[in-house]
Write an enzyme that holds these catalytic residues in place. Structure first.
Site, PDB file in Angstrom:
ATOM      1  N   HIS A 190       0.914  -1.149  -0.010  1.00  0.00           N
ATOM      2  CA  HIS A 190      -0.022  -0.116   0.111  1.00  0.00           C
ATOM      3  C   HIS A 190       0.672   1.385  -0.098  1.00  0.00           C
ATOM      4  O   HIS A 190       0.405   2.219  -0.402  1.00  0.00           O
ATOM      5  CB  HIS A 190      -1.069   0.112   1.459  1.00  0.00           C
ATOM      6  CG  HIS A 190      -2.134  -1.154   1.093  1.00  0.00           C
ATOM      7  ND1 HIS A 190      -2.095  -2.265   1.665  1.00  0.00           N
ATOM      8  CD2 HIS A 190      -3.098  -0.876  -0.060  1.00  0.00           C
ATOM      9  CE1 HIS A 190      -3.273  -2.770   1.107  1.00  0.00           C
ATOM     10  NE2 HIS A 190      -3.916  -2.258   0.274  1.00  0.00           N
ATOM     11  N   CYS A 517     -10.449  -3.761  -9.825  1.00  0.00           N
ATOM     12  CA  CYS A 517      -9.702  -2.570  -9.113  1.00  0.00           C
ATOM     13  C   CYS A 517      -8.334  -2.819  -8.470  1.00  0.00           C
ATOM     14  O   CYS A 517      -7.842  -1.969  -7.804  1.00  0.00           O
ATOM     15  CB  CYS A 517     -10.897  -1.841  -7.846  1.00  0.00           C
ATOM     16  SG  CYS A 517     -10.935  -3.221  -6.654  1.00  0.00           S
TER      17      CYS A 517
HETATM   18  C1  PEP Z   1      -6.849  -5.245  -4.019  1.00  0.00           C
HETATM   19  O1  PEP Z   1      -6.501  -6.356  -3.139  1.00  0.00           O
HETATM   20  O2  PEP Z   1      -6.668  -5.696  -5.314  1.00  0.00           O
HETATM   21  C2  PEP Z   1      -7.446  -4.187  -3.618  1.00  0.00           C
HETATM   22  C3  PEP Z   1      -7.810  -3.200  -4.734  1.00  0.00           C
HETATM   23  O3  PEP Z   1      -7.551  -3.766  -2.605  1.00  0.00           O
HETATM   24  P1  PEP Z   1      -6.302  -3.207  -1.403  1.00  0.00           P
HETATM   25  O4  PEP Z   1      -5.088  -3.001  -2.511  1.00  0.00           O
HETATM   26  O5  PEP Z   1      -6.775  -2.187  -0.765  1.00  0.00           O
HETATM   27  O6  PEP Z   1      -5.972  -4.300  -0.502  1.00  0.00           O
END
Ligand code: PEP
Ligand code: MG
Length: 569
Positions: A190, A517
Site C-alpha cells: 500500500h 480494481c
Molecule cells: C486489491 O486487493 O486488489 C485491492 C484493490 O484492495 P487493496 O489493495 O486495498 O487491498
C-alpha cells in the site's frame, strides 16, 4: 556518485535532498517497584509532564488558524488531563502498589479505556481513544520517547530508509515529496500504491537504505528502472531533469484522451474508473477523465484523520472518524462525481493498514494479513461497521453510491453484512432521515475462496470487483508486502488468471456487473490481458486513466483476445 540498484515500485523520476527515516523504536513501558520515599518525587514527575502537555494544548489553542473542531477536541483533552476522579484513582493505585509512575499511568489508562469501550455506549466508547491519546503524550514525556512525526519531512525531500508506515504514506498526498527509496516493500504494497497515486517515484529493495545517505545529500530516484543515485554528477542530473521534462510532456499529450470515451480501435467501449483514498482525489479523478469512482479505500480516510495533534500537522488534526465526519467525506465525493457511479468500500482495516484513532481494537497478530482484517474486522466490531453504513446511507441521496465489502470469503459474511445494512435502513426510516434504499451492495473478489465460489456469492452480490492485489497474494500464498518473496508475486501466474476467469464467467452467468480494481487494471500489460478476458470495467489510480485509454485505442477486441488467450491457457 554512487549508483544503487533496487526494484521499481512506482514509476517516475524524482530529484531531491535526502531525508533519512529514523528507525522507529517501540515505546516500552518499564515496570519496577519503587520505595515509599520515591512516591512524592514520582508523582511530581507526573504532574510536571501533565503541565507540559497542558501548555502544549494551550499554546495550540491560542494559534489563530485553529478550527472549531480542533478547539473542541483540545478543550476536551485539557479537561481529561485534569480529571480529578481519574487522577485520584491513579494516585490510590500508584501509592498502594508502589509501581513506577509510567507503569501505573499506562495500567490505569488502559483499564479506563477498556471500561469505556465495553460500555456499549457509542459516545463513551469514542472517548476511550481520546483518553489514550492524551495520556500517551504524558507517557512520551515521562519516558523521554520521541515518536517520529512524518510532518517533519521537508517538501522536496527524497525519503530514504528501511520501511515506511502506510499511515505515514497517506500524509504524503498533502506534501511535495520527490521520491521514496526503501529497503522493504514491493510494488503491490500500500505504500507503493499510495505513492503511485500521488505521483511519487518509489524504489524498493535497496540494501541498508537507511545508512546510504546523509540528510540533505542530493539524490535521484529513478522509479522507472529501479535505481537510486546518491550525489549525482552534473551530467546525471541534467539527464534526470530531461527525463522529468519528457515525462511531463507525455502527460500533457495524454490530456487529449480526457473527454473521449475509452474504446478499442474497433469501437468496443470500456468504463475506466478511479481508485481514491481521500475525497480530494475525486476531483483529480474527474480531471483525468474518470467514468466514476471504482474504489474509495475508506481506511485511508480514517488513517488521515487519526493523525495526532502535532505542531507540524496542526491543520490536519481532527478527532476520530465520527458518523458526521464520514458522512461529510462520502457526500463530498458523491457531489463531486455528480451522477457518475461511486463505489465506496467499507473499512479494510487490519493487515498493513492499521487504523488508529478509531474505536477498533488494537490487536496484536502473528499473521496480520491472514487475521482480523477488512470485513472480518467490521463484523467483529459491528458498532464501527454500523456507523460507517449509516454515514454511507445518509450520503447516498447526494449521488450514485455503491457499497463494497472487502475480503469476503463466505456467503455468511455477506448475509450478515446485508442484515446489518437492512437494520440501518430501518433505523434511518424511523428517524425520518432520507436515504436511497436501493444502494447496490457488492463484494470484492480478492480471496481464493471468493473466486472459486463466485457462483455461490453471486446471488448475494449486486456486483463483483476483482481485487487482484490480494487475490494474487492469497492464491499464491505470497505476502504482497515482503520484498524477499516479491519475485514470486506474479499476477500473470496461471493460478491467478484462472481465478479471474472463473469470476468473470460467473459474473456473466449471474448477470452481475464486474470490474477490476487491483493494480492489474491500471498497468498496460495486465490491462490488455484483462480486456481480452472480457473485462470491460477497470478501476485504477487517476493518472493511469488516460494511459489505459490510449493503450486500448491501439487494439481491436480480437487482438486483445488473442494476446490474453496466450497468457491464460
Ligand atoms: C486489491 O486487493 O486488489 C485491492 C484493490 O484492495 P487493496 O489493495 O486495498 O487491498
Ligand atoms: Mg485488497
Amino acid at each position: 556518485m554512487n549508483v544503487i540498484l533496487g526494484i521499481s515500485a512506482a514509476e517516475g523520476i524524482g530529484i531531491g535532498k535526502a531525508f533519512v527515516l529514523p528507525d522507529e523504536q517501540e515505546r516500552k513501558i518499564p515496570k519496577r517497584k519503587i520505595s515509599a520515599q520515591e512516591v512524592n518525587l514520582e508523582w511530581q514527575r507526573l504532574t510536571d509532564a501533565c503541565s507540559q502537555v497542558q501548555k502544549e494544548f494551550s499554546d495550540f489553542l491560542s494559534t489563530k488558524d485553529i478550527t472549531k473542531d480542533q478547539r473542541e477536541v483540545l478543550e476536551t483533552y485539557q479537561l481529561m488531563l485534569s480529571d480529578p476522579v481519574f487522577m485520584k484513582e491513579l494516585q490510590d493505585f500508584f501509592s498502594k502498589k508502589l509501581l513506577n509512575i509510567e507503569y501505573s499511568l499506562d495500567f490505569k489508562v488502559r483499564e479506563y479505556a477498556d471500561m469505556l469501550r465495553n460500555s456499549h455506549n457509542g459516545y463513551l466508547a469514542e472517548r476511550a481513544q481520546d483518553i489514550e491519546d492524551v495520556f500517551n503524550r504524558v507517557l512520551d514525556i515521562l519516558l523521554d520517547y520521541h515518536p517520529f512525526d512524518i510532518w517533519l519531512v521537508p517538501d522536496g525531500a527524497v525519503i530514504i530508509g528501511r520501511s515506511m508506515k502506510t499511515s505515514d504514506t497517506v500524509i504524503l498526498g498533502k506534501r511535495k515529496i520527490a521520491g521514496l527509496a526503501l529497503t522493504e516493500g514491493s510494488s503491490a504494497c500500500h505504500v507503493a500504491i499510495l505513492a503511485k497515486s500521488y505521483g511519487i517515484p518509489v524504489v524498493v529493495g535497496i540494501e541498508d537504505a537507511a545508512n546510504l545517505a546523509q540528510n540533505g545529500e542530493t539524490i535521484v530516484v529513478d522509479g522507472n528502472i529501479g535505481e537510486l543515485i546518491i550525489h549525482p554528477d552534473a551530467a546525471t542530473l541534467t539527464s534526470a531533469n530531461a527525463k522529468i521534462v519528457s515525462e511531463q510532456k507525455y502527460r500533457v499529450n495524454l490530456q487529449k484522451f480526457k473527454d473521449v470515451p475509452a474504446k478499442t480501435e474497433d469501437g468496443t467501449v470500456f468504463k475506466l474508473y478511479a481508485n481514491i483514498g481521500t475525497p480530494e482525489e475525486a476531483q483529480i479523478a474527474l480531471d483525468n477523465g474518470a467514468d466514476g469512482i471504482g474504489l474509495f479505500r475508506t481506511e485511508f480516510l480514517f488513517m488521515n484523520s487519526a493523525q495526532k495533534f502535532s505542531k507540524q500537522s496542526s491543520s490536519s488534526y481532527t478527532n476520530s472518524m465520527s458518523e458526521d465526519a464520514q458522512f461529510e467525506a462520502y457526500k463530498r465525493v458523491l457531489q463531486i462525481m455528480g451522477d457518475k457511479p461511486v463505489t465506496i468500500r467499507t473499512l479494510d482495516a487490519g493487515g498493513d493498514k492499521i487504523v488508529e484513532g478509531s474505536d477498533l481494537p488494537a490487536v496484536s497478530e502473528k499473521n496480520p494479513l491472514m487475521g482480523l482484517r477488512a470485513i472480518r474486522m467490521s463484523l467483529y466490531c459491528p458498532s464501527v461497521f454500523r456507523t460507517q453504513l449509516r454515514a454511507l446511507y445518509r450520503a447516498s441521496v447526494y449521488g450514485n453510491l455503491r457499497i463494497m465489502l472487502p475480503l469476503i470469503t463466505d456467503v455468511s459474511q455477506v448475509e450478515t453484512a446485508l442484515g446489518i445494512a437492512k437494520g440501518i435502513r430501518i433505523s434511518l426510516k424511523e428517524d425520518n432521515i432520507p436515504f436511497d434504499p436501493d444502494v447496490p451492495i457488492g463484494i470484492m473478489v480478492e480471496t481464493a475462496a471468493a473466486a472459486i465460489c463466485a457462483d455461490c456469492l453471486a446471488p448475494y452480490s449486486k456486483f463483483f470487483s476483482l481485487g487482484t492485489n490480494d487475490l494474487t497474494q492469497y492464491v499464491l500464498g505470497v505476502d504482497r508486502e515482503n520484498q524477499a518473496v516479491n519475485p514470486l508475486y506474479n499476477e500473470f501466474s496461471l493460478a491467478v488468471l484462472r481465478m479471474i476467469k472463473n469470476t468473470i464467467l460467473n459474473a456473466e452467468k449471474f448477470n452481475i456487473p464486474l470490474s477490476v480494481c487491483g493494480e492489474m487494471a491500471g498497468n498496460k500489460e495486465s490491462a490488455v490481458v484483462l480486456a481480452g478476458m472480457g473485462v470491460r470495467n477497470l478501476s485504477m489510480i487517476p493518472k493511469q486513466i488516460p494511459v489505459i485509454k490510449e493503450m486500448l485505442s491501439h487494439f481491436s477486441i480480437k487482438e486483445l483476445e488473442n494476446l490474453s488467450n496466450r497468457s491464460v491457457f
